[in-house]
Design an enzyme around this catalytic site. Structure first.
Site, PDB file in Angstrom:
ATOM      1  N   HIS A   9       0.784  -1.234   0.243  1.00  0.00           N
ATOM      2  CA  HIS A   9      -0.201  -0.115   0.071  1.00  0.00           C
ATOM      3  C   HIS A   9       0.797   1.158  -0.036  1.00  0.00           C
ATOM      4  O   HIS A   9       2.019   1.115   0.227  1.00  0.00           O
ATOM      5  CB  HIS A   9      -0.835   0.067   1.137  1.00  0.00           C
ATOM      6  N   ASP A  45       4.136  -4.758   3.255  1.00  0.00           N
ATOM      7  CA  ASP A  45       5.556  -4.962   3.381  1.00  0.00           C
ATOM      8  C   ASP A  45       5.673  -6.379   3.716  1.00  0.00           C
ATOM      9  O   ASP A  45       6.712  -7.010   3.044  1.00  0.00           O
ATOM     10  CB  ASP A  45       6.397  -4.083   4.406  1.00  0.00           C
TER      11      ASP A  45
END
Ligand SMILES: *[C@@H]1O[C@H](CO)[C@@H](O)[C@H](O)[C@H]1NC(C)=O
Ligand SMILES: *[C@@H]1O[C@H](CO)[C@@H](O)[C@H](O)[C@H]1NC(C)=O
Length: 409
Positions: A46, A311
């Site tokens: 994101h 991540d």
């Protein structure tokens, strides 16, 4: 890190140079002459979000600047940057004739996000810019309370012996990698000696406190202690910097040199490493994600897939599939916001298929400056290699070798 804004003047030389640059860049991108792009799978983190500030007020007496949205949500700037990336990447796939310049057939494009606001909003921002008015849906698990296996990282093996092994490995890593310089720097910046945490709990120093491992079988693994605290605070600094706040609002103006960023972001990298890169847990944790990726690679109808996660997902995929270690230059984050791992399936004239993988991301300064990327002013692109799928000088490895790896999951 140097700023590298390009300045163009509006005259005819610019146009000619620009055209040459564009032509050259396309040649460079297709690089490989007679290869044709067959399929693309983009795994994205994101974009810029509001930092998670659950407890950070306890670690310092200084006041953190307010955000205009709730913790964890995508910021407006994050959406803007994601749109630029969407525009850039569709231009690239259109130039490589994977998609037409008009709206693609909806069944050839798959967009899928984790069911949290920032990932859904990131995917929407990408799609709105990449395929405007094209009716491309962003898919996600609509029950927002339900965990979507594809994007989660809890450990599935429920045995005690497995748990013992994982805990042992985490403790080993914690003992091996010391973050003394980073903790000292952070203690100074937050002035932890005058924090509530110090006054109430006697927790007055990140360097000497211990990390406690919280591992409940079937849940996401957490740590309690300096690493988690440090990570929360540095995350606030990073997101504030990215979102373009005045420097006096980023760590109260106390970070004035690249060296300080370099030291502080070691905490971020270490947190990633400890929680998500546990040697014996990587395969178990990454399995659902890799199976989902496989389902796309074995579906010939899908030409373009965009998955938007976190991540941790990028970290797990690269570790589980045995990517060679890589360095993302001009970045301090190991998996920067908005960064994308792009799996590309290429076909040569003989009909053989190849994989190329690139990390495409914005530099630390590009994010801060809100740079509008394009072919003259591109994002950074790093070609990645996989241990068991050796790449040639064009960064290609045989597709079948790659599928063998994926099929192990
Ligand atoms: C994916 O979204 C769910 C639901 O919002 C969230 O609980 C989970 O933490 C997210 N996954 C990751 C890896 O952050
Ligand atoms: C769980 O971990 C244990 C210990 O490493 C291993 O023996 C077992 O095969 C694993 N179970 C599954 C279902 O993977």
């Amino acid at each position: 890190m140097s700023k590298h804004r390009q300045v163009f003047f509006f005259n005819s030389t610019r146009t000619v140079n620009e055209m040459l640059a564009v032509t050259f860049y396309f040649l460079l991108l297709s690089g490989v002459g007679c290869l044709h792009l067959e399929q693309v799978l983009i795994f994205s983190r994101h974009n810029i979000r509001v930092s998670f500030s659950n407890h950070i007020d306890e670690y310092t007496n200084k006041i953190f600047p307010k955000w205009s949205k709730e913790p964890g949500l995508l910021t407006e700037k994050g959406a803007l940057l994601e749109g630029y990336m969407g525009e850039y990447l569709t231009k690239w796939v259109i130039e490589n004739q994977l998609l037409p310049g008009t709206c693609p057939d909806t069944e050839t494009v798959l967009v899928y996000a984790n069911n949290t606001e920032r990932t859904i909003a990131t995917a929407k921002a990408f799609v709105d810019a990449a395929f405007p008015d094209c009716n491309i849906n962003v898919n996600y698990e609509k029950d927002l309370k339900k965990y979507d296996l594809t994007f989660n990282y809890y450990i599935h093996n429920t045995t005690e012996s497995y748990k013992r092994k994982v805990v042992e490995e985490i403790e080993e890593m914690l003992a091996k990698y010391k973050l003394t310089d980073a903790y000292e720097e952070l203690d100074k910046i937050i002035d932890i000696k005058h924090s509530k945490k110090c006054e109430r709990e006697g927790f007055c120093d990140l360097v000497h406190d211990k990390n406690i491992i919280l591992y409940h079988i079937g849940e996401e693994l957490e740590l309690n202690g300096p690493l988690t605290i440090g990570n929360e605070v540095v995350d606030n600094f990073i997101m504030s910097y990215y979102d373009g706040r005045p420097l006096e609002e980023v760590a109260w103006g106390e970070i004035t040199s690249p060296e300080q960023w370099k030291v502080l972001t070691k905490i971020t990298a270490m947190d990633e490493q400890i929680r998500f890169n546990i040697p014996s847990a990587v395969k178990d944790t990454a399995r659902p994600t890799i199976r989902y990726i496989r389902s796309i690679f074995t579906n010939e109808n899908i030409k373009f897939a965009l998955l938007v996660g976190h991540d941790v997902n990028l970290n797990l995929i690269t570790n589980a599939l045995g990517f060679n270690p890589f360095v993302l230059k001009e970045q301090y984050e190991p998996y920067p916001v908005g960064g994308k791992i792009i799996f590309q399936k290429w076909k040569d004239v003989a009909g053989d298929y190849y994989l190329k993988v690139e990390y495409v991301y914005l530099s630390w300064d590009q994010i801060r400056d809100g740079v509008k990327i394009n072919f003259q002013n591109p994002p950074l692109r790093v070609t990645l290699g996989i241990k068991d799928c050796a790449i040639d000088k064009n960064g290609l490895c045989p597709w079948n070798d790659f599928m063998k790896l994926i099929n192990k999951y």
